[in-house]
Structure formats: structure tokens, C-alpha cells
Design a protein around this motif. Structure first.
Motif, PDB file in Angstrom:
ATOM      1  N   GLU A  74      -2.438   1.904  -4.738  1.00  0.00           N
ATOM      2  CA  GLU A  74      -1.770   3.213  -4.598  1.00  0.00           C
ATOM      3  C   GLU A  74      -2.687   4.363  -3.913  1.00  0.00           C
ATOM      4  OE1 GLU A  74       1.098   4.166  -7.841  1.00  0.00           O
ATOM      5  OE2 GLU A  74      -0.165   2.496  -8.701  1.00  0.00           O
ATOM      6  N   ARG A  75      -2.123   5.142  -3.098  1.00  0.00           N
ATOM      7  CA  ARG A  75      -3.008   6.209  -2.615  1.00  0.00           C
ATOM      8  C   ARG A  75      -2.309   7.454  -2.865  1.00  0.00           C
ATOM      9  NH1 ARG A  75      -5.104   4.878   3.263  1.00  0.00           N
ATOM     10  NH2 ARG A  75      -3.104   5.425   3.907  1.00  0.00           N
ATOM     11  N   SER A  76      -3.124   8.709  -2.678  1.00  0.00           N
ATOM     12  CA  SER A  76      -2.827   9.858  -3.222  1.00  0.00           C
ATOM     13  C   SER A  76      -1.745  10.583  -2.405  1.00  0.00           C
ATOM     14  CB  SER A  76      -3.996  10.812  -3.165  1.00  0.00           C
ATOM     15  OG  SER A  76      -4.672  11.093  -2.329  1.00  0.00           O
ATOM     16  N   GLY A  77      -1.471  10.192  -1.116  1.00  0.00           N
ATOM     17  CA  GLY A  77      -0.611  10.857  -0.161  1.00  0.00           C
ATOM     18  C   GLY A  77      -0.370  10.418   1.005  1.00  0.00           C
ATOM     19  N   LYS A  78       0.243  10.837   1.929  1.00  0.00           N
ATOM     20  CA  LYS A  78       0.406  10.354   3.364  1.00  0.00           C
ATOM     21  C   LYS A  78      -0.750  10.395   4.007  1.00  0.00           C
ATOM     22  CE  LYS A  78       4.451  10.544   5.278  1.00  0.00           C
ATOM     23  NZ  LYS A  78       5.625  11.188   6.016  1.00  0.00           N
ATOM     24  N   LEU A  79      -1.422   9.228   4.089  1.00  0.00           N
ATOM     25  CA  LEU A  79      -2.843   9.246   4.894  1.00  0.00           C
ATOM     26  C   LEU A  79      -2.826   8.608   6.287  1.00  0.00           C
ATOM     27  CD1 LEU A  79      -4.961   8.580   1.756  1.00  0.00           C
ATOM     28  CD2 LEU A  79      -4.769  10.827   2.756  1.00  0.00           C
ATOM     29  N   GLY A  80      -1.680   8.173   6.556  1.00  0.00           N
ATOM     30  CA  GLY A  80      -1.448   7.723   7.856  1.00  0.00           C
ATOM     31  C   GLY A  80      -1.461   6.156   7.884  1.00  0.00           C
ATOM     32  N   LEU A  81      -0.686   5.457   8.701  1.00  0.00           N
ATOM     33  CA  LEU A  81      -0.370   4.119   8.770  1.00  0.00           C
ATOM     34  C   LEU A  81      -1.874   3.530   9.148  1.00  0.00           C
ATOM     35  CD1 LEU A  81       1.898   2.143   8.939  1.00  0.00           C
ATOM     36  CD2 LEU A  81       1.482   2.010  11.596  1.00  0.00           C
ATOM     37  N   GLY A  82      -2.563   3.921   9.877  1.00  0.00           N
ATOM     38  CA  GLY A  82      -3.777   3.236  10.257  1.00  0.00           C
ATOM     39  C   GLY A  82      -4.838   3.288   9.187  1.00  0.00           C
ATOM     40  N   THR A  83      -4.903   4.147   8.348  1.00  0.00           N
ATOM     41  CA  THR A  83      -5.846   4.208   7.187  1.00  0.00           C
ATOM     42  C   THR A  83      -5.221   3.186   6.130  1.00  0.00           C
ATOM     43  OG1 THR A  83      -5.018   6.210   6.110  1.00  0.00           O
ATOM     44  CG2 THR A  83      -6.764   6.487   7.814  1.00  0.00           C
ATOM     45  N   ALA A  84      -3.708   3.056   6.078  1.00  0.00           N
ATOM     46  CA  ALA A  84      -3.182   2.235   5.020  1.00  0.00           C
ATOM     47  C   ALA A  84      -3.736   0.714   5.422  1.00  0.00           C
ATOM     48  CB  ALA A  84      -1.743   2.477   4.978  1.00  0.00           C
ATOM     49  N   TYR A  85      -3.563   0.564   6.494  1.00  0.00           N
ATOM     50  CA  TYR A  85      -3.863  -1.021   7.274  1.00  0.00           C
ATOM     51  C   TYR A  85      -5.217  -1.223   6.954  1.00  0.00           C
ATOM     52  CZ  TYR A  85       0.945  -2.465   8.638  1.00  0.00           C
ATOM     53  OH  TYR A  85       2.252  -2.861   8.648  1.00  0.00           O
TER      54      TYR A  85
ATOM     55  N   LYS B 271     -14.640   2.206  12.878  1.00  0.00           N
ATOM     56  CA  LYS B 271     -14.782   2.875  14.101  1.00  0.00           C
ATOM     57  C   LYS B 271     -13.325   2.917  14.732  1.00  0.00           C
ATOM     58  CE  LYS B 271     -19.402   1.647  15.269  1.00  0.00           C
ATOM     59  NZ  LYS B 271     -20.373   1.018  16.462  1.00  0.00           N
ATOM     60  N   ILE B 272     -12.422   2.413  14.098  1.00  0.00           N
ATOM     61  CA  ILE B 272     -10.901   2.545  14.697  1.00  0.00           C
ATOM     62  C   ILE B 272     -10.429   3.952  14.341  1.00  0.00           C
ATOM     63  CG2 ILE B 272      -8.444   1.907  14.328  1.00  0.00           C
ATOM     64  CD1 ILE B 272     -10.386  -0.151  15.549  1.00  0.00           C
ATOM     65  N   ARG B 273      -9.986   4.791  15.352  1.00  0.00           N
ATOM     66  CA  ARG B 273      -9.811   6.115  15.452  1.00  0.00           C
ATOM     67  C   ARG B 273      -8.543   6.469  15.210  1.00  0.00           C
ATOM     68  NH1 ARG B 273     -13.535   6.334  20.483  1.00  0.00           N
ATOM     69  NH2 ARG B 273     -11.748   5.966  21.676  1.00  0.00           N
ATOM     70  N   PHE B 274      -7.670   5.714  15.582  1.00  0.00           N
ATOM     71  CA  PHE B 274      -6.073   6.192  15.541  1.00  0.00           C
ATOM     72  C   PHE B 274      -5.637   6.126  14.119  1.00  0.00           C
ATOM     73  CE2 PHE B 274      -5.434   5.154  20.293  1.00  0.00           C
ATOM     74  CZ  PHE B 274      -5.903   6.352  20.771  1.00  0.00           C
ATOM     75  N   LYS B 275      -4.594   7.235  13.732  1.00  0.00           N
ATOM     76  CA  LYS B 275      -4.069   6.991  12.581  1.00  0.00           C
ATOM     77  C   LYS B 275      -2.566   6.490  12.426  1.00  0.00           C
ATOM     78  CE  LYS B 275      -7.912   8.834  10.289  1.00  0.00           C
ATOM     79  NZ  LYS B 275      -8.778   8.695  11.584  1.00  0.00           N
ATOM     80  N   GLY B 276      -1.913   6.828  13.454  1.00  0.00           N
ATOM     81  CA  GLY B 276      -0.515   6.739  13.617  1.00  0.00           C
ATOM     82  C   GLY B 276      -0.217   5.341  14.394  1.00  0.00           C
ATOM     83  N   TYR B 277       0.971   5.294  15.095  1.00  0.00           N
ATOM     84  CA  TYR B 277       1.217   4.079  15.753  1.00  0.00           C
ATOM     85  C   TYR B 277       0.292   3.716  17.169  1.00  0.00           C
ATOM     86  CZ  TYR B 277       5.201   3.019  13.371  1.00  0.00           C
ATOM     87  OH  TYR B 277       6.062   2.711  12.295  1.00  0.00           O
ATOM     88  N   GLY B 278      -0.764   4.708  17.360  1.00  0.00           N
ATOM     89  CA  GLY B 278      -1.703   4.573  18.379  1.00  0.00           C
ATOM     90  C   GLY B 278      -2.739   3.347  17.537  1.00  0.00           C
TER      91      GLY B 278
ATOM     92  N   ILE C  37       0.893  -1.341  -0.087  1.00  0.00           N
ATOM     93  CA  ILE C  37      -0.044   0.019  -0.100  1.00  0.00           C
ATOM     94  C   ILE C  37       1.017   1.104   0.046  1.00  0.00           C
ATOM     95  CG2 ILE C  37      -1.847   1.312   1.187  1.00  0.00           C
ATOM     96  CD1 ILE C  37      -2.799  -1.233   2.098  1.00  0.00           C
ATOM     97  N   ASP C  38       1.018   1.742  -1.045  1.00  0.00           N
ATOM     98  CA  ASP C  38       1.851   3.006  -1.327  1.00  0.00           C
ATOM     99  C   ASP C  38       1.222   4.489  -1.188  1.00  0.00           C
ATOM    100  OD1 ASP C  38       4.559   3.782  -1.965  1.00  0.00           O
ATOM    101  OD2 ASP C  38       3.584   4.899  -3.415  1.00  0.00           O
ATOM    102  N   ASP C  39       1.732   5.164  -0.341  1.00  0.00           N
ATOM    103  CA  ASP C  39       1.149   6.321  -0.309  1.00  0.00           C
ATOM    104  C   ASP C  39       1.594   7.559  -1.121  1.00  0.00           C
ATOM    105  OD1 ASP C  39      -1.047   5.546   1.565  1.00  0.00           O
ATOM    106  OD2 ASP C  39      -0.170   6.902   3.297  1.00  0.00           O
ATOM    107  N   GLY C  40       1.757   7.452  -2.380  1.00  0.00           N
ATOM    108  CA  GLY C  40       2.146   8.350  -3.239  1.00  0.00           C
ATOM    109  C   GLY C  40       3.598   8.750  -3.269  1.00  0.00           C
ATOM    110  N   SER C  41       4.741   7.499  -2.718  1.00  0.00           N
ATOM    111  CA  SER C  41       6.017   7.688  -2.746  1.00  0.00           C
ATOM    112  C   SER C  41       6.531   8.552  -4.056  1.00  0.00           C
ATOM    113  CB  SER C  41       6.538   6.405  -2.567  1.00  0.00           C
ATOM    114  OG  SER C  41       6.248   5.714  -1.268  1.00  0.00           O
ATOM    115  N   PRO C  42       7.338   9.551  -3.765  1.00  0.00           N
ATOM    116  CA  PRO C  42       7.855  10.333  -4.931  1.00  0.00           C
ATOM    117  C   PRO C  42       8.977   9.777  -5.518  1.00  0.00           C
ATOM    118  CG  PRO C  42       8.118  11.872  -2.789  1.00  0.00           C
ATOM    119  CD  PRO C  42       7.065  10.433  -2.517  1.00  0.00           C
ATOM    120  N   ASP C  43       9.667   8.973  -4.668  1.00  0.00           N
ATOM    121  CA  ASP C  43      10.904   8.163  -4.976  1.00  0.00           C
ATOM    122  C   ASP C  43      10.827   6.993  -5.951  1.00  0.00           C
ATOM    123  OD1 ASP C  43       9.817   6.066  -3.533  1.00  0.00           O
ATOM    124  OD2 ASP C  43      11.642   5.963  -2.335  1.00  0.00           O
TER     125      ASP C  43
END
Length: 252
Positions: A68-79, A182-189, A40-46
């Protein structure tokens, strides 16, 4: 099961992982057990996604996939996106793993065995269940991570040693039961919330000891803000534990 079919999907979120992505894909596919991979790639420019597409088109089209997603949308939403993709297919075991070799692909079969053979619902690749098994991390990072897990245990009463671990195997029924929207956290939370929710529903959880090795190539995405979200959100999880109505355990 035909050679390239699999009951297991490894989800790997990426952002600027061109140094690692082909190596980690080949390492997983070199294992004796057949795994499928969803990047799941968040629009990596590299150009991370370009590398994955090349591997799909030339070698691994039957077991390597990409969202492929359009940008950095958060680890939680990627999973969450990856979980929904997996549930739309027939995978019985769904894994979370980093792209940077901090999680050893050779541990995937051990996590699989804990769920498939031993009957656990969630297997956590744990850095702290048998001491502190972290290699090449600055001491401040170790203390932050270990302290976060200790804090979660103290506040919530949740008896998991590595609550922020991101190397996991879920049995399908866990992700079917948890209300993913209903999962709220986006980062390592997010890692804490998913484990805590599985625990509150009543799923069987095991910690499998692993050695975590700090990335050798690429740039870490960790920040104090990511841990800040987790730190402040743990109180909400404790309140949820008192007042929220969780879904019932599915029947076997």
C-alpha cells in the motif's frame, strides 16, 4: 513444487478498482498453473485495499500479497516497487497485468510458456503483432495507441509492434540487469522505456498476440497527458541509444 508455491508473480497496480479486484484475483488463482499475485494499491479511497486484505486473511494468505502506497505516485513507480519486492524473493518470472480484465488472465500461461519453455527473456502480450486486436475501444483511443507504437518504431528503430503494451512477462534476470532506479518515465512512457532498455541490453523479446478488451467496470486512468510524456520522451530514448552505456548482458 508444493501446490501453493510458485515461480511466477503477477503484479497488479490498482487505484479505485473495487469493482474488479476480487474478480481478477479469483480468475488468476483459478488457472491450472499456480501464480502468486502482488497488488500495489496507491491509496484507493474506494476500499480496494480492504478487499485485498479480506482475501488475504480469509482465503489466499499464502499466495496473495499487497503493498500500500500513500497516493497516486505513477504507474512506473508502482511497477518498480513491485519488481524490487519480487527480486527480494525467489520468483523466476515476473508479470505486469491490469486489474480491469483488459488483459485476459487466460493469456498468462502463454506469456509464461514463451519465457519458460521457449527461452525468451521478455514476452509482450501484443495487441498489434497480428493486426489490431482491440475490443470496445473508441476509434480515437485505438489511433492514439497504435500511432504511439508506430512513432516509437520510427524514431528509435525498435522493431516491436506494441511498444506501449502493459501485459508482460519478464525473466528474473532482465529485472536484475536493468538499472531500475535509472528508469525515468512514470506513466505509460515507462512501458516503452522498459522494453527499449531490455532491447538495448540485448535480451530476447517476443510478442505474443493477445486480444485487448476495454474495461467493463470502473474508470479508465488513461489521459492525453500520459501519452504526452511518452511522446516527448521517445526522443530522449533515441539519444540514450547513441550515448548511454547500458549494463552488459548477464551470462547464462
Amino acid at each position: 513444487m508444493p501446490m501453493n508455491e510458485s515461480d511466477s508473480l503477477v503484479i497488479i497496480p490498482t487505484y479505485n478498482e473495487k469493482e474488479n479486484i476480487e474478480k481478477i484475483i479469483r480468475a488468476v488463482f483459478a488457472l491450472e498453473k499456480c501464480f502468486h499475485i502482488l497488488v500495489i494499491d496507491d491509496g484507493s479511497p474506494d476500499g480496494t485495499a480492504t478487499i485485498v486484505h479480506r482475501l488475504i486473511n480469509t482465503e489466499f494468505g499464502d499466495r496473495l500479497f499487497i503493498l500500500e502506497r500513500s497516493g497516486k505516485l505513477g504507474l512506473g513507480t508502482a511497477y518498480i516497487a513491485g519488481f524490487k519486492w519480487a527480486l527480494g524473493r525467489q520468483y523466476g518470472y515476473i508479470f505486469e497485468m491490469d486489474a480491469d480484465f483488459s488483459h485476459d488472465p487466460n493469456d498468462l500461461p502463454r506469456l509464461y510458456a514463451a519465457c519458460h519453455d521457449q527461452g525468451y527473456d521478455l514476452a509482450i502480450g501484443s495487441r498489434y503483432v497480428s493486426g489490431v486486436n482491440v475490443v470496445n475501444w473508441p476509434i480515437g483511443r485505438v489511433l492514439m495507441s497504435y500511432g504511439a507504437s508506430l512513432y516509437v518504431r520510427l524514431v528509435t528503430g525498435f522493431k516491436i509492434h506494441d511498444t506501449t503494451a502493459g501485459f508482460k512477462c519478464y525473466r528474473r534476470r532482465v529485472l536484475e540487469t536493468i538499472e531500475l532506479d535509472k528508469i525515468r518515465f512514470k506513466g505509460y512512457g515507462f512501458q516503452i522505456e522498459m522494453k527499449f532498455t531490455a532491447h538495448r541490453i540485448g535480451f530476447r523479446i517476443i510478442e505474443v498476440p493477445v486480444v485487448f478488451v476495454n474495461r467493463r467496470e470502473g474508470v479508465s486512468k488513461m489521459s492525453g497527458g500520459i501519452f504526452g510524456e511518452a511522446f516527448l520522451g521517445v526522443m530522449r530514448l533515441r539519444l540514450d541509444g547513441w550515448f548511454r552505456k547500458y549494463p552488459p548482458m548477464p551470462k547464462d
